[in-house]
Motif scaffolding. Structure first.
Motif, PDB file in Angstrom:
ATOM      1  N   ASN A 168       3.364   0.807  -6.702  1.00 27.84           N
ATOM      2  CA  ASN A 168       2.558  -0.071  -7.561  1.00 27.84           C
ATOM      3  C   ASN A 168       1.197  -0.336  -6.911  1.00 27.84           C
ATOM      4  O   ASN A 168       0.971  -1.371  -6.287  1.00 27.84           O
ATOM      5  N   LYS A 169       0.295   0.626  -7.056  1.00 23.79           N
ATOM      6  CA  LYS A 169      -1.033   0.502  -6.446  1.00 23.79           C
ATOM      7  C   LYS A 169      -1.852  -0.608  -7.105  1.00 23.79           C
ATOM      8  O   LYS A 169      -2.716  -1.222  -6.460  1.00 23.79           O
ATOM      9  N   GLN A 170      -1.596  -0.852  -8.372  1.00 26.49           N
ATOM     10  CA  GLN A 170      -2.326  -1.912  -9.068  1.00 26.49           C
ATOM     11  C   GLN A 170      -2.011  -3.273  -8.459  1.00 26.49           C
ATOM     12  O   GLN A 170      -2.903  -4.101  -8.261  1.00 26.49           O
TER      13      GLN A 170
ATOM     14  N   LYS B   7      -3.799  -3.585  -5.074  1.00 27.39           N
ATOM     15  CA  LYS B   7      -5.220  -3.908  -5.170  1.00 27.39           C
ATOM     16  C   LYS B   7      -5.433  -5.348  -5.630  1.00 27.39           C
ATOM     17  O   LYS B   7      -6.373  -6.023  -5.192  1.00 27.39           O
ATOM     18  N   LYS B   8      -4.543  -5.835  -6.496  1.00 26.55           N
ATOM     19  CA  LYS B   8      -4.656  -7.230  -6.937  1.00 26.55           C
ATOM     20  C   LYS B   8      -4.432  -8.187  -5.781  1.00 26.55           C
ATOM     21  O   LYS B   8      -5.164  -9.173  -5.614  1.00 26.55           O
TER      22      LYS B   8
ATOM     23  N   TYR C  95       0.835  -1.203   0.000  1.00 28.15           N
ATOM     24  CA  TYR C  95       0.000   0.000   0.000  1.00 28.15           C
ATOM     25  C   TYR C  95       0.875   1.260   0.000  1.00 28.15           C
ATOM     26  O   TYR C  95       0.537   2.261  -0.639  1.00 28.15           O
TER      27      TYR C  95
ATOM     28  N   THR D 235     -10.423  -2.351 -10.655  1.00 27.82           N
ATOM     29  CA  THR D 235      -9.173  -1.876 -11.267  1.00 27.82           C
ATOM     30  C   THR D 235      -8.935  -0.378 -11.080  1.00 27.82           C
ATOM     31  O   THR D 235      -7.892   0.126 -11.480  1.00 27.82           O
ATOM     32  N   SER D 236      -9.892   0.334 -10.480  1.00 36.10           N
ATOM     33  CA  SER D 236      -9.731   1.780 -10.312  1.00 36.10           C
ATOM     34  C   SER D 236      -8.533   2.084  -9.411  1.00 36.10           C
ATOM     35  O   SER D 236      -8.375   1.500  -8.344  1.00 36.10           O
ATOM     36  N   LEU D 237      -7.706   3.019  -9.866  1.00 36.13           N
ATOM     37  CA  LEU D 237      -6.542   3.442  -9.076  1.00 36.13           C
ATOM     38  C   LEU D 237      -6.717   4.858  -8.525  1.00 36.13           C
ATOM     39  O   LEU D 237      -5.740   5.499  -8.135  1.00 36.13           O
ATOM     40  N   LYS D 238      -7.958   5.318  -8.480  1.00 37.75           N
ATOM     41  CA  LYS D 238      -8.210   6.597  -7.830  1.00 37.75           C
ATOM     42  C   LYS D 238      -7.820   6.484  -6.357  1.00 37.75           C
ATOM     43  O   LYS D 238      -8.016   5.426  -5.752  1.00 37.75           O
TER      44      LYS D 238
ATOM     45  N   ASP E 237     -10.311   4.958  -4.050  1.00 36.20           N
ATOM     46  CA  ASP E 237     -10.578   3.533  -4.241  1.00 36.20           C
ATOM     47  C   ASP E 237      -9.433   2.669  -3.717  1.00 36.20           C
ATOM     48  O   ASP E 237      -9.668   1.569  -3.209  1.00 36.20           O
ATOM     49  N   VAL E 238      -8.218   3.165  -3.838  1.00 44.44           N
ATOM     50  CA  VAL E 238      -7.072   2.463  -3.243  1.00 44.44           C
ATOM     51  C   VAL E 238      -7.201   2.469  -1.724  1.00 44.44           C
ATOM     52  O   VAL E 238      -6.969   1.456  -1.051  1.00 44.44           O
TER      53      VAL E 238
END
Length: 433
Positions: free
Chosen positions: A152-154, A157-158, A148, A170-173, A176-177
């Motif tokens: 690499n926020k993606q 989240k994965k 976190y 998949t939102s990286l706002k 949303d993270v």
């Protein structure tokens, strides 16, 4: 289920009678200090092939004189159980930790209540098998929390989606993270908190963010974001979470104390059947340091509520602080003086600056046999000072309650971040347009 066993200490060669109660964990590491010489004796119970059980021993061994059925009272006696406070002393047949827990909770006015409370305790320990399951996934939990804070926020989240076994958003706002982080934290640490209390706290914080004067709250949040204080405080909170699962086994008996409405610290010499004070003393110090910084958020919002400005403090001893920066420099005990009629009710049972200072300055003595902690808040100089005492079980209870306070206020951090993402950033965009 219980097993009676007489153990011989490898250091002093003296015997101790043990009654070992079974928990729901497959591998159950138990330990106690030898009543004769104080050496740590370790017994690991393995029930992974239940109903069969297997024992492993360290610094001790089964005596050649095992009881045929009940102990005869020739040796010191200890009870061992991961899930309940235990008591040393005289062996009484049938007085197992489970039945003694029922007795502790007994209420003459409502005899059925004790069994209901105990059922709740057992259910919480078994809840989705989380305590056991997530303890074994400690490294994975720590990795997700670390991700976190990375770029690499993606990937973060994965990993959260994979861990929670849910469809990936998949939102990286930023909002949303952040939502993924708190969803992960809330699920993984559910057994340690009071869910109803957390929900009430979150709703209260959210209502405040809507109802407080927008200019004053906006100025406060903007200063927290620009200075980096809010992000740094969130990062320090997140460091604590994995350590709670490291302490999970020693916290299990402290869960039981939630159910005792008349519980008072240092009144009974109940004990914990795993590890010792030295393993967890720094955890309390670390959590209370984070909590002391969270009080800055409470102070700022409380000042807005009371006086319309986050830097406007009430007068104390004839004077008032000029800013939150001045408040931040105060000791923990002094900070509470400036939180006049605070909108958030802090559980003071969790706060003991004397213990924190004693640990920080190594002015603490721990008796492994009695599990009694003696600490010296006034220092450990040449002159003899009077110490204060607390049992290890009470200390672990303080860690649990303090963690809950930190967790509640961590949700205030979430709400303030959302205010930045969903309100202040949109206001700035409109001004540009």
């Amino acid at each position: 289920m219980n097993t009676n066993m007489t153990m011989t200490c490898n250091v002093c060669e003296q015997d101790t009678d043990c009654r070992i109660g079974y928990s729901n964990r497959q591998i159950q590491p138990l330990s106690f200090a030898c009543p004769h010489c104080g050496s740590l004796m370790k017994i690991t119970l393995d029930v992974s092939n239940a109903p069969q059980s297997k024992f492993a021993f360290e610094s001790c061994r089964p005596s050649g004189n095992q009881p045929t059925r009940m102990f005869e009272g020739l040796n010191p006696f200890v009870d061992l159980h991961l899930d309940f406070p235990v008591r040393f002393g005289e062996y009484v047949p049938g007085h197992t930790p489970y039945l003694m827990a029922v007795q502790d909770l007994h209420d003459d006015s409502d005899p059925a209540a004790s069994h209901l409370k105990l059922s709740f305790h057992v259910e919480r320990l078994n809840q989705l098998n989380q305590l056991n399951h997530f303890h074994d996934r400690f490294d994975e939990i720590k990795t997700i929390i670390r991700l976190y804070g990375g770029k690499n926020k993606q990937l973060f989240k994965k990993r959260v989606s994979d861990f929670l076994k849910m469809d990936q958003d998949t939102s990286l706002k930023p909002e949303d993270v952040n939502a993924a982080l708190y969803q992960f934290i809330s699920f993984v640490f559910l057994p340690f908190v009071n869910f109803g209390e957390v929900r009430e706290v979150v709703d209260g914080f959210s209502d405040l963010s809507i109802n407080l004067p927008r200019p004053a709250l906006g100025k406060f949040v903007d200063s927290l974001i620009k200075s980096g204080f809010l992000a740094n405080l969130q990062r320090d909170c997140l460091k604590i979470y994995p350590e709670i699962y490291c302490a999970e086994m020693a916290l299990r008996p402290a869960f039981f104390l939630d159910l005792k409405g008349n519980y008072e610290k240092a009144k009974t010499a109940a004990r914990i059947s795993t590890k010792d004070f030295q393993s967890y003393k720094d955890l309390y110090k670390d959590i209370i340091e984070v909590f002391a910084r969270q009080l800055i958020l409470l102070a700022g919002i409380n000042n807005i509520i009371k006086r319309g400005n986050s830097d406007a403090f009430k007068k104390v001893d004839g004077g008032s602080l000029s800013s939150l920066e001045k408040f931040a420099g105060k000791t923990l005990s002094e900070k509470f003086k400036y939180l006049d009629d605070c909108f958030y009710n802090i559980d003071k049972d969790a706060i003991d600056a004397g213990i924190r200072n004693s640990i920080a300055h190594n002015n603490v003595h721990y008796d492994e046999v009695t599990q009694l902690i003696t600490y010296y808040p006034n220092g450990g100089g040449i002159a003899q000072t009077i110490g204060e005492t607390i049992y290890f079980l009470d200390f672990m209870r303080m860690i649990l309650v303090l963690f809950r306070e930190m967790h509640n206020l961590h949700h205030l951090i979430k709400v303030l971040f959302y205010y930045e993402f969903l309100v202040l950033q949109k206001d700035r965009q409109k001004q540009k347009e």
